[in-house]
Write an enzyme that holds these catalytic residues in place. Structure first.
Site, PDB file in Angstrom:
ATOM      1  N   HIS A   1       6.071  -1.312   1.537  1.00 12.23           N
ATOM      2  CA  HIS A   1       5.454  -1.209  -0.037  1.00 12.23           C
ATOM      3  C   HIS A   1       3.928  -1.398  -0.111  1.00 12.23           C
ATOM      4  CE1 HIS A   1       9.623  -1.165  -1.628  1.00 12.23           C
ATOM      5  NE2 HIS A   1       9.715  -1.934  -0.445  1.00 12.23           N
TER       6      HIS A   1
ATOM      7  N   GLU B   1       8.799  -5.434  -1.842  1.00 10.12           N
ATOM      8  CA  GLU B   1       7.901  -5.429  -2.672  1.00 10.12           C
ATOM      9  C   GLU B   1       7.372  -6.703  -3.219  1.00 10.12           C
ATOM     10  OE1 GLU B   1       5.103  -4.674  -2.793  1.00 10.12           O
ATOM     11  OE2 GLU B   1       4.296  -2.948  -3.721  1.00 10.12           O
TER      12      GLU B   1
ATOM     13  N   ASN C   1       7.481   5.397  -9.106  1.00 11.12           N
ATOM     14  CA  ASN C   1       6.036   5.713  -8.824  1.00 11.12           C
ATOM     15  C   ASN C   1       5.854   6.755 -10.086  1.00 11.12           C
ATOM     16  OD1 ASN C   1       6.531   5.343  -5.280  1.00 11.12           O
ATOM     17  ND2 ASN C   1       5.799   3.766  -6.965  1.00 11.12           N
TER      18      ASN C   1
ATOM     19  N   ARG D   1      14.239   2.411  -1.951  1.00 11.35           N
ATOM     20  CA  ARG D   1      13.274   3.499  -1.590  1.00 11.35           C
ATOM     21  C   ARG D   1      12.726   3.425  -0.157  1.00 11.35           C
ATOM     22  NH1 ARG D   1      11.173  -0.351  -5.170  1.00 11.35           N
ATOM     23  NH2 ARG D   1       9.022  -1.107  -4.938  1.00 11.35           N
TER      24      ARG D   1
ATOM     25  N   ARG E   1       4.257   3.437   3.422  1.00 12.00           N
ATOM     26  CA  ARG E   1       4.863   3.248   2.229  1.00 12.00           C
ATOM     27  C   ARG E   1       6.186   4.445   2.062  1.00 12.00           C
ATOM     28  NH1 ARG E   1       0.804   3.527  -2.861  1.00 12.00           N
ATOM     29  NH2 ARG E   1       2.642   3.082  -4.179  1.00 12.00           N
ATOM     30  N   HIS E   2       7.219   3.736   1.450  1.00 14.04           N
ATOM     31  CA  HIS E   2       8.187   4.686   1.124  1.00 14.04           C
ATOM     32  C   HIS E   2       7.765   5.948   0.530  1.00 14.04           C
ATOM     33  CE1 HIS E   2       7.468   3.679  -2.697  1.00 14.04           C
ATOM     34  NE2 HIS E   2       7.300   2.350  -2.534  1.00 14.04           N
TER      35      HIS E   2
ATOM     36  N   ARG F   1     -14.397  -4.499  34.077  1.00  8.81           N
ATOM     37  CA  ARG F   1     -14.874  -3.303  33.929  1.00  8.81           C
ATOM     38  C   ARG F   1     -14.825  -2.915  32.566  1.00  8.81           C
ATOM     39  NH1 ARG F   1     -14.674   0.860  37.731  1.00  8.81           N
ATOM     40  NH2 ARG F   1     -14.139   0.001  39.727  1.00  8.81           N
TER      41      ARG F   1
HETATM   42  O1  LIG Z   1      -0.685  -5.307  -6.675  1.00  8.32           O
HETATM   43  P1  LIG Z   1      -0.489  -3.661  -7.185  1.00  8.32           P
HETATM   44  O2  LIG Z   1      -1.901  -3.116  -7.061  1.00  8.32           O
HETATM   45  O3  LIG Z   1      -0.022  -4.020  -8.569  1.00  8.32           O
HETATM   46  O4  LIG Z   1       0.223  -3.131  -6.427  1.00  8.32           O
HETATM   47  C1  LIG Z   1       1.809  -3.310  -6.229  1.00  8.32           C
HETATM   48  C2  LIG Z   1       2.664  -2.290  -6.805  1.00  8.32           C
HETATM   49  O5  LIG Z   1       2.806  -1.337  -5.924  1.00  8.32           O
HETATM   50  C3  LIG Z   1       4.062  -0.497  -6.433  1.00  8.32           C
HETATM   51  C4  LIG Z   1       3.637   0.605  -7.018  1.00  8.32           C
HETATM   52  O6  LIG Z   1       2.791   0.825  -8.280  1.00  8.32           O
HETATM   53  O7  LIG Z   1       4.603  -0.505  -5.042  1.00  8.32           O
HETATM   54  P2  LIG Z   1       5.742   0.563  -4.625  1.00  8.32           P
HETATM   55  O8  LIG Z   1       5.069   1.785  -4.300  1.00  8.32           O
HETATM   56  O9  LIG Z   1       6.699  -0.259  -3.487  1.00  8.32           O
HETATM   57  O10 LIG Z   1       6.669   0.864  -5.822  1.00  8.32           O
HETATM   58  C5  LIG Z   1       4.769  -1.693  -7.259  1.00  8.32           C
HETATM   59  O11 LIG Z   1       6.005  -1.452  -7.292  1.00  8.32           O
HETATM   60  C6  LIG Z   1       3.985  -2.767  -7.237  1.00  8.32           C
HETATM   61  O12 LIG Z   1       4.210  -3.748  -8.176  1.00  8.32           O
END
Ligand SMILES: O=P(O)(O)OC[C@H]1O[C@@](CO)(OP(=O)(O)O)[C@@H](O)[C@@H]1O
Length: 745
Positions: A697, A633, A567, A612, A560-561, A469
């Site tokens: 993350h 992460e 942040n 987180r 994401r958290h 179908r």
């Molecule tokens: O590879 P990029 O663009 O740096 O993104 C990863 C980054 O994002 C982040 C936030 O800037 O993640 P998270 O939200 O888990 O804290 C960093 O901890 C991490 O190194």
């Protein structure tokens, strides 16, 4: 006026402000003879401020920098007083005596030895002498950098508030009754929170997988024009008989030669910190936060510059870890024609062949293998038009048989040409249901690529009916048939022609060569998989993937958290708790999950092991929660806890943006590393039959999202995964569909 001093001009004293700066001193000991030094750990003991006292029991331990090098770093004013100290070797077992280096104390002035870089000699009990080379490096840093690093260091070492939560847990309603979640109430209608998905995401669950396969190069060449004409559903007739059926002998000089896998002949069936002292003026670096004197920048650790045949370079997967190691080993050792792998699909129509082929293509691409999906139906439609009736597919219609074999050859030759340009895995998607057709393909492949047949057998009439179908609704073959029932009748007739046992070219199950046979595996429970004559890394991974995939529809929610304190400060990595906004998000998310998954009692919540994500999952009740280290992460190594600005300042030579996919943070990870460690997560997501909420993350979710949406590896590091947004991926019988919910502004 020329000659006027600045002071004369504006009346201010412009004597430059003297920022004295500080010396970042790194002292190292190297002993290449590890067997002798065994359990002895290098330490430093000395006068204030380097050590609290000469008491060996209070000596400072050095940090292991590599297998043979030990290091201790500290910060002093450039005009510091002479520092006096000695190296010590302390046994791991505290009951044993320690060994103090021979000779006088060392004296450090202005970041340099006073008595040169003399070796450190240790005379052990049995008169054995251990020799260590000693180095000192000093670098001027600004007090601002130091302060920033120190703050990051302290924040990093703030104890996680989620320690002690078991890896697998489940909250009862009762526990969270006390949580104040009134501020987090959501509208009854979740649709209210839907936001548009980026234009690059999968358009619709009803996309016909064959449409996004390779465009025929042997049919009119211009892939752009072909794809645009496919886009609106109208299929151009391109008739170029002179190219049809031509089998070009490969230019052996260009054929990229590679190894492979054949061995076993068996048929198998698989059923389903402690902070270091307060140092009164001297900061001891424990590896987090300070701009250390790091040598390695490993954006170039993945190099394809080794000695292989011309044309091989593209065949090396864009991958790290096991995938890269296996590919290189195969290239070096295996038979040359096995460096390219053709997965030749086999099945009756409407058995989920194209869907399986598309899924496998996506998985292999994501792992870094250069993979393409060649759909013979697409070639047929372009060569002969899309409105062929069932008669065209009759095994006793000689013209039909010739025409179908011709387009199959064309597609196979296109696939081989692409392999010769460096392609690694071609997925050849057609019914290939007779031995004669498969023999033709094996001849075409001889000396050029290794073939594995992948047969999908389905005996579930409901699944077959559903597939049929869907085919009538979506396939360009029926785009111009307005009457659904007429299309249905025609397609069922076509299927019957393939099935007919009395004719010469009938459906013949695969019993030859290397094969994987999937029998009734679509539902994800029961069924079996048979493998014959399969060995090697890649075929092994393919079998493992296929054992775990199924077609049971279920949603996967990625988020994401909630916003973390890091942040807010623009600091990467770390293990900080949630900000105020993050706290609100976790409550809203709990409400969302409660509503979205209210009838899904088998759903599961996965988090990373960082607080987180665990805190974000906290208020969700009634579902098991599982912590995965693989969901942590990306590890930013020596940059963990820094801002992007600080990284730029402290490591000017490092440029992550040049190749963000491959750039590996010193002592940390690259995106390719992250992908490799996420493979078990993908397999488990494929295997699960109930919804999963993944709270992780940015970098990790980019990689997971790219898998489901078939985004090229190179794009992964820039995929948009905003905070406080849920990405719902629906894995259905027809493909992948995406929805995004934004719970907070
Ligand atoms: O590879 P990029 O663009 O740096 O993104 C990863 C980054 O994002 C982040 C936030 O800037 O993640 P998270 O939200 O888990 O804290 C960093 O901890 C991490 O190194």
């Amino acid at each position: 006026m020329a000659g006027d001093s600045e002071e004369e001009r504006d009346g201010f004293n412009h004597t430059p402000l003297r920022i004295p700066g500080l010396l970042y001193v790194s002292v190292k000991m190297e002993n290449p003879n590890l067997t002798l030094s065994g359990d002895l750990l290098p330490h430093v003991s000395g006068s204030f401020p380097l050590g609290p006292s000469w008491d060996p029991s209070k000596a400072l331990s050095m940090e292991r920098e590599s297998a043979t090098v030990w290091e201790l770093s500290f910060v002093v004013p450039p005009n510091h007083e002479a520092l006096e100290f000695k190296f010590l070797l302390k046994p791991k077992c505290i009951d044993n005596p320690c060994f103090v280096e021979e000779g006088s104390s060392r004296v450090l002035v202005g970041g340099a030895w006073q008595d040169g870089d003399r070796m450190a000699l240790f005379r052990l009990d049995n008169d054995l002498v251990l020799e260590y080379r000693v180095f000192v490096e000093a670098k001027r840093i600004s007090p601002f950098d130091l302060a920033a690093s120190w703050r990051a260091y302290q924040e990093n070492f703030r104890l996680s508030s989620v320690r002690g939560i078991p890896d697998v847990s489940i909250n009862s309603e009762h526990q969270t009754g006390s949580e104040n979640i009134t501020s987090a109430n959501l509208e009854l209608d979740l649709e209210h929170y839907i936001v548009p998905s980026p234009s690059t995401s999968p358009s619709s669950a009803l996309a016909y997988a064959a449409n996004s396969t390779e465009n025929p190069r042997s049919l009119g060449g211009g892939s752009a024009s072909i794809s645009s004409s496919m886009g609106d559903g109208s299929v151009p007739m391109i008739n170029q008989p002179e190219t049809v059926g031509e089998v070009h002998a490969p230019d052996q000089s260009k054929v990229y030669q590679s190894p492979g896998m054949v061995k076993s002949q068996s048929v198998g069936t698989i059923c389903p910190p402690e902070k270091e002292g307060s140092l009164r003026g001297v900061s001891i670096d424990r590896g987090v936060g300070f701009p250390r004197l790091v040598k390695s920048s490993s954006s170039d650790t993945f190099t394809t510059n080794f000695n292989l045949d011309p044309g091989t370079k593209n065949s090396i997967p864009a991958a790290a870890g096991a995938v890269a190691a296996a590919a290189i080993a195969d290239q070096m050792l295996g038979p040359k024609e096995h460096r390219h792998l053709a997965i030749v699909m086999v099945s009756l129509p409407a058995r989920g062949k194209t869907y399986t082929a598309a899924k496998l293509t996506r998985y292999l691409r994501w792992l870094g293998h250069n993979t393409k999906h060649f759909n013979v139906g697409k070639y047929r439609r372009l060569k002969h038009g899309s409105s062929q009736s069932a008669d065209f597919f009759r095994a006793d219609n000689p013209e039909g048989v010739v025409a179908r074999n011709e387009v199959a050859k064309m597609a196979f030759e296109d696939m081989i040409s692409w392999m010769q340009e460096g392609g690694q895995v071609g997925i050849f998607d057609a019914t290939n249901s007779s031995k004669q057709r498969r023999n033709m393909l094996m001849k075409l492949a001889e000396g050029r690529c290794k073939i594995i047949f992948l047969e999908t057998i389905c005996n579930d009439v409901e699944i077959i009916e559903r597939n049929i179908r869907f085919k009538i609704q979506q396939s360009p073959d029926y785009a111009e048939v307005p009457d659904f029932e007429a299309g249905l009748r025609d397609f069922k007739e076509r299927v019957a022609y393939y099935e007919k046992a009395s004719l010469s070219r009938v459906y013949e199950t695969v019993e030859e060569g290397s094969y994987i046979k999937m029998i009734d595996m679509a539902s994800g429970h029961g069924g079996q998989i048979q493998v014959n004559n399969i060995s090697g890394y890649l075929p092994g991974r393919i079998v493992f993937f296929l054992v775990n995939t199924h077609l049971t529809p279920r949603p996967i929610l990625l988020t994401r958290h909630g916003e973390s304190r890091f942040n807010v400060r623009g600091r990467i990595g770390g293990d900080s708790a949630l900000s105020e906004a993050g706290e609100l998000y976790k409550k809203k998310l709990a409400k969302f999950v409660e509503k979205r998954l209210k009838s899904e009692r088998a759903a599961c919540i996965w988090t990373s092991t960082l607080q987180r994500t665990i805190l974000t999952a906290g208020p969700i009740v009634g579902f098991p929660k599982i912590q995965w280290r693989a969901l942590d992460e990306i590890n930013a190594g020596v940059c963990d806890g820094m801002t992007y600005e600080e990284i730029k300042k402290n490591m000017p030579a490092e440029s992550r943006c040049k190749d963000k996919l491959r750039y590996r943070y010193p002592r940390g990870e690259s995106y390719l590393d992250v992908i490799q460690r996420l493979e078990p997560v993908i397999i488990e997501l494929e295997r699960q039959r109930a919804p999963v909420v993944v709270i992780s993350h940015q970098a990790v979710l980019r990689a997971l999202y790219a898998y489901f949406t078939d985004r090229p590896l190179q794009e992964i590091p820039d995929i948009e995964v905003p905070l406080h947004t849920i990405i719902e991926i629906n894995l259905g019988v027809t493909g992948v569909e995406e929805k995004r919910y934004k719970l907070m502004d």
